[in-house]
Design a protein around this motif. Structure first.
Motif, short mmCIF file in Angstrom:
data_model
loop_
_atom_site.label_atom_id
_atom_site.label_comp_id
_atom_site.label_asym_id
_atom_site.label_seq_id
_atom_site.Cartn_x
_atom_site.Cartn_y
_atom_site.Cartn_z
N GLN A 99 -4.67 -9.84 27.32
CA GLN A 99 -4.53 -11.41 27.59
C GLN A 99 -3.70 -11.99 26.52
O GLN A 99 -3.47 -11.28 25.26
CB GLN A 99 -6.18 -11.71 27.37
CG GLN A 99 -6.73 -11.02 26.34
CD GLN A 99 -8.33 -11.74 26.23
OE1 GLN A 99 -8.54 -12.64 26.70
NE2 GLN A 99 -9.13 -10.73 25.88
N ILE A 100 -3.01 -12.94 26.85
CA ILE A 100 -2.11 -13.61 26.05
C ILE A 100 -2.80 -14.97 25.38
O ILE A 100 -3.05 -15.81 26.42
CB ILE A 100 -0.83 -13.95 26.51
CG1 ILE A 100 -0.32 -12.82 27.08
CG2 ILE A 100 -0.09 -14.81 25.64
CD1 ILE A 100 1.00 -12.93 27.96
N VAL A 101 -3.04 -14.86 24.07
CA VAL A 101 -3.89 -15.91 23.65
C VAL A 101 -3.32 -16.49 22.24
O VAL A 101 -2.72 -15.72 21.41
CB VAL A 101 -5.49 -15.47 23.38
CG1 VAL A 101 -6.14 -15.26 24.94
CG2 VAL A 101 -5.59 -14.19 22.69
N ALA A 102 -4.15 -17.65 21.82
CA ALA A 102 -3.90 -17.86 20.21
C ALA A 102 -5.01 -17.35 19.53
O ALA A 102 -6.06 -17.29 19.98
CB ALA A 102 -3.51 -19.59 20.37
N VAL A 103 -4.71 -16.93 18.53
CA VAL A 103 -5.81 -16.20 17.61
C VAL A 103 -5.61 -16.90 16.17
O VAL A 103 -4.58 -17.22 15.80
CB VAL A 103 -5.67 -14.85 17.45
CG1 VAL A 103 -6.17 -14.05 18.87
CG2 VAL A 103 -4.25 -14.50 16.97
N THR A 104 -6.72 -17.22 15.65
CA THR A 104 -6.87 -17.76 14.28
C THR A 104 -8.04 -17.18 13.72
O THR A 104 -8.73 -16.28 14.07
CB THR A 104 -7.25 -19.41 14.53
OG1 THR A 104 -8.45 -19.40 15.24
CG2 THR A 104 -6.21 -20.19 15.33
N ASP A 105 -8.01 -17.60 12.19
CA ASP A 105 -9.05 -17.18 11.46
C ASP A 105 -10.10 -18.43 11.47
O ASP A 105 -9.59 -19.31 10.75
CB ASP A 105 -8.83 -16.78 10.00
CG ASP A 105 -10.03 -16.47 8.97
OD1 ASP A 105 -10.97 -16.70 9.62
OD2 ASP A 105 -9.58 -16.49 7.89
#
Lengths: 158, 158
Positions: free
Chosen positions: A60-66
């Motif tokens: 999957q192509i997603v934005a990831v953050t903490d």
DNA sequence: ACCCATAACTGCGGAATCCGTTAGATCGGA
DNA sequence: TCCGATCTAACGGATTCCGCAGTTATGGGT
């Protein structure tokens, strides 16, 4: 639709698709043409393969953050011990919105899950009321996150 | 360049940037114009904010997969206990390619890390030769992954 | 070995998007 | 007040996306 699988039923990924995934691990928005040039395929072919990988759930192509860096929420890893079949417990956990990550492990925990909560109250509710009350759950142990130091997604790129 | 930060030194994110992140958590390739329509901003403004979020390291847009599903590598979570300052140990772990995830926790482990290896030999080497030999590491406990059941990145979208 | 069905790839053209760049408005801080 | 940051609106050219038609490759089944 037919999906090629290996003897374990997991989708089989050839080296070209792997190369495409590596490109998208570096930059999820990289143009198909640039990927095609890198892996030796036409733009249309890359597009088709990416679409299939997404459809199959392989990638999957997603934005990831903490979440902690972004400034809110309480996060924790929870180790769980189960008596009997793991699957129903894993299914129930997987269905919970607050649970981001569910993995079956070999070791002193049967399951490891990561949960993201609004605050400490929410976290306590989750663990005490929703997880520990699941049929089959024998015990839990919680590890509240204090600081996330590293988070990468570039396996295979080394 | 000046970066707005709160009293803890973490970048401050307003509700609009949060909404942009949520859009990109659903689909990392969503067009800027569509995001702008969803969050009430012009296409150019969305483009600028996304670029800044990426530059600041608040967010990254990447392809994510389950290494086990993709068909190779041995993965494990390792709980680590440390004597003295955690930071140098966390720094050393963060520098290792095989280590994907490093988090400081409150609980019976000081650190939780996730490692991705080629095979069992590689995993053993990592734990025994590289992690347990780090100065300050008192003990480790490993949880080898058998099956990843859930992996999401859509916190904030509920 | 042959045939067939399907999957996979290429090339192409039109639509949409990206991206740098203008100019002007607004707001808050020094 | 002045400066910097941010937003809108509007371009225009380069790039990218995306559907489609046509071709090639692949993998049974006989």
């Amino acid at each position: 639709m037919f999906v090629a699988t290996d003897k374990n039923g997991t989708p089989s990924i050839d080296s070209v698709s792997l190369a495409i995934i590596e490109q998208l691990q570096e930059d999820g928005r990289r143009p198909y043409a640039a990927i095609g040039k890198a892996v030796g395929l036409s733009e249309a072919a890359v597009r088709q393969r990416v679409q299939k990988l997404l459809d199959q759930g392989v990638m999957q192509i997603v934005a990831v953050t903490d979440p902690l860096t972004v400034g809110f929420r309480r996060q924790a890893m929870v180790g769980i011990n189960v008596e009997g079949d793991l699957d129903p417990v894993a299914d129930a956990l997987t269905a919970m919105d607050e649970v981001e990550y569910v993995v079956m492990t070999a070791g002193s925990f049967d399951l490891l899950i990561e949960i993201v909560c609004e605050d400490d109250d929410h976290l306590l509710q989750m663990i005490n009321k929703r997880i520990r009350t699941l049929p089959g759950v024998r015990s839990t142990e919680s590890f509240v996150y204090l600081k996330l130091r590293k988070q990468t997604y570039t396996w295979g790129t080394r």
